[in-house]
Design an enzyme around this catalytic site. Structure first.
Site, PDB file in Angstrom:
ATOM      1  N   ASN A  18      -7.762  50.933  14.294  1.00 14.89           N
ATOM      2  CA  ASN A  18      -6.634  50.104  13.823  1.00 14.89           C
ATOM      3  C   ASN A  18      -7.137  48.763  13.297  1.00 14.89           C
ATOM      4  O   ASN A  18      -6.627  48.242  12.314  1.00 14.89           O
ATOM      5  CB  ASN A  18      -5.612  49.898  14.945  1.00 14.89           C
ATOM      6  N   ARG A  69      -8.821  36.690  36.192  1.00 13.84           N
ATOM      7  CA  ARG A  69      -7.913  36.785  35.053  1.00 13.84           C
ATOM      8  C   ARG A  69      -7.664  35.451  34.370  1.00 13.84           C
ATOM      9  O   ARG A  69      -7.593  35.360  33.151  1.00 13.84           O
ATOM     10  CB  ARG A  69      -6.554  37.304  35.530  1.00 13.84           C
ATOM     11  N   MET A  94      -7.568  47.098  26.068  1.00 17.49           N
ATOM     12  CA  MET A  94      -7.199  47.769  27.320  1.00 17.49           C
ATOM     13  C   MET A  94      -7.189  46.816  28.512  1.00 17.49           C
ATOM     14  O   MET A  94      -7.777  47.104  29.545  1.00 17.49           O
ATOM     15  CB  MET A  94      -8.146  48.937  27.578  1.00 17.49           C
ATOM     16  N   LEU A  97      -2.309  41.438  29.943  1.00 13.65           N
ATOM     17  CA  LEU A  97      -2.338  39.980  29.812  1.00 13.65           C
ATOM     18  C   LEU A  97      -1.261  39.361  30.696  1.00 13.65           C
ATOM     19  O   LEU A  97      -0.191  39.938  30.876  1.00 13.65           O
ATOM     20  CB  LEU A  97      -2.114  39.603  28.345  1.00 13.65           C
ATOM     21  N   ASN A 111       1.371  44.242  19.217  1.00 12.18           N
ATOM     22  CA  ASN A 111       0.621  45.357  19.790  1.00 12.18           C
ATOM     23  C   ASN A 111       1.019  46.648  19.083  1.00 12.18           C
ATOM     24  O   ASN A 111       2.147  46.762  18.588  1.00 12.18           O
ATOM     25  CB  ASN A 111       0.939  45.495  21.288  1.00 12.18           C
ATOM     26  N   HIS A 113       1.435  50.730  19.765  1.00 14.20           N
ATOM     27  CA  HIS A 113       1.533  51.689  20.863  1.00 14.20           C
ATOM     28  C   HIS A 113       1.716  53.091  20.281  1.00 14.20           C
ATOM     29  O   HIS A 113       2.565  53.290  19.409  1.00 14.20           O
ATOM     30  CB  HIS A 113       2.738  51.325  21.744  1.00 14.20           C
ATOM     31  N   GLU A 146       6.186  39.981  28.384  1.00 15.01           N
ATOM     32  CA  GLU A 146       5.576  40.128  29.701  1.00 15.01           C
ATOM     33  C   GLU A 146       5.595  41.580  30.184  1.00 15.01           C
ATOM     34  O   GLU A 146       4.626  42.072  30.748  1.00 15.01           O
ATOM     35  CB  GLU A 146       6.278  39.234  30.727  1.00 15.01           C
ATOM     36  N   ASP A 149       4.664  47.101  26.917  1.00 15.48           N
ATOM     37  CA  ASP A 149       5.229  47.989  25.885  1.00 15.48           C
ATOM     38  C   ASP A 149       6.748  47.854  25.755  1.00 15.48           C
ATOM     39  O   ASP A 149       7.442  48.835  25.429  1.00 15.48           O
ATOM     40  CB  ASP A 149       4.863  49.457  26.172  1.00 15.48           C
ATOM     41  N   GLU A 178      -0.362  55.130  12.608  1.00 14.11           N
ATOM     42  CA  GLU A 178      -0.717  53.808  13.150  1.00 14.11           C
ATOM     43  C   GLU A 178      -1.394  52.964  12.075  1.00 14.11           C
ATOM     44  O   GLU A 178      -1.079  51.778  11.901  1.00 14.11           O
ATOM     45  CB  GLU A 178      -1.671  53.956  14.345  1.00 14.11           C
TER      46      GLU A 178
HETATM   47  C1  GRF Z   1      -4.550  53.529  19.447  1.00 13.51           C
HETATM   48  O1  GRF Z   1      -4.016  54.806  19.591  1.00 13.51           O
HETATM   49  C2  GRF Z   1      -3.533  52.487  19.806  1.00 13.51           C
HETATM   50  O2  GRF Z   1      -2.238  52.850  19.483  1.00 13.51           O
HETATM   51  C3  GRF Z   1      -3.698  52.381  21.300  1.00 13.51           C
HETATM   52  O3  GRF Z   1      -5.066  52.522  21.521  1.00 13.51           O
HETATM   53  C4  GRF Z   1      -5.663  53.259  20.457  1.00 13.51           C
HETATM   54  C5  GRF Z   1      -6.746  52.418  19.903  1.00 13.51           C
HETATM   55  O4  GRF Z   1      -7.478  53.080  18.901  1.00 13.51           O
HETATM   56  N1  GRF Z   1      -3.103  51.147  21.784  1.00 13.51           N
HETATM   57  P1  GRF Z   1      -8.424  52.264  17.940  1.00 13.51           P
HETATM   58  O5  GRF Z   1      -9.407  51.491  18.840  1.00 13.51           O
HETATM   59  O6  GRF Z   1      -7.590  51.342  17.123  1.00 13.51           O
HETATM   60  O7  GRF Z   1      -9.131  53.295  17.123  1.00 13.51           O
END
Ligand code: GRF
Length: 208
Positions: A18, A69, A94, A97, A111, A113, A146, A149, A178
């Site tokens: 992405n 954190r 991953m 926050l 973000n 998802h 907060e 998703d 995406e």
């Molecule tokens: C994607 O599927 C995104 O939607 C999710 O994690 C994945 C990340 O893939 N949050 P990349 O690192 O962008 O290839």
């Protein structure tokens, strides 16, 4: 395009496809944002090398903050401010926050998802979609709040779930979407056409 391009940081933890889609979109002259920084919380994220190849500044915010954190988020926030960042895009980042960080970037943090929110929040979305037997799946770009998703949706697109789909085939179909909707959503935010609005409070018995 009016005004200078918005300075964007992309936060990753892994392969960064992405991130690459955003970098490629931002190369267009009329795109309203430039990817000024890529930050990873993992030094081994494959996306870092791709960002460097594209001559984009990179940073790793990880050790020695791994378990603290607050210190981690302060270091991340410092890095973003040092680079004059105006919009933050989470792209496979991953790490959860805290409300401190999200509050500082409210309305300026996005973000992606891999599901049609509010369906399938959290992890393993493709497996859960297959198990649930849904006919449509997809991807969503949303403002970060907060609750995980749960922020306002900026852009969303569906794909069909086909007979015989596996997690891998479905994930690949969603990933294509995406890569299309994230650049579109960032454009909307950078141009001020998609704005974060806090939920309206309903005031009963207002005093007059
Ligand atoms: C994607 O599927 C995104 O939607 C999710 O994690 C994945 C990340 O893939 N949050 P990349 O690192 O962008 O290839």
């Amino acid at each position: 395009m009016t005004g200078p391009k918005k300075r964007v940081a992309v936060l990753i933890s892994g392969r960064g496809s992405n991130m690459t889609a955003l970098i490629e979109a931002a190369q267009a002259k009329d795109y309203p944002a430039e990817i000024a920084l890529v930050v990873s919380n993992r030094p081994d994220a494959a996306g870092l090398a791709r960002a460097r190849e594209a001559a984009i500044a990179t940073a790793v915010v990880d050790h020695p903050f791994g378990k603290d954190r607050k210190a981690f988020e302060r270091a991340l926030d410092d890095e973003l401010r040092k680079h004059g960042i105006e919009i933050v895009c989470l792209a496979g980042f991953m790490r959860l926050l805290t409300s401190w960080f999200i509050g500082r970037w409210r309305g300026r943090i996005l973000n992606i998802h891999p599901a049609l929110l509010p369906e399938f929040k959290g992890l393993d979305t493709h497996r859960r979609a297959l198990e649930a037997g849904v006919k449509q799946h997809g991807a969503t770009v949303h403002f970060v709040v907060e609750e995980t998703d749960a922020g306002p949706v900026i852009s969303q697109q569906s794909v069909p779930v086909l007979q015989g789909d596996t997690e891998a085939t479905l994930a690949a179909r969603v990933l294509e979407i995406e890569h299309r909707i994230y650049p579109e959503a960032l454009r909307l935010v950078a141009e001020g056409r998609a704005k974060f609005a806090a939920p309206q409070l309903e005031i009963k018995n207002p005093r007059v």
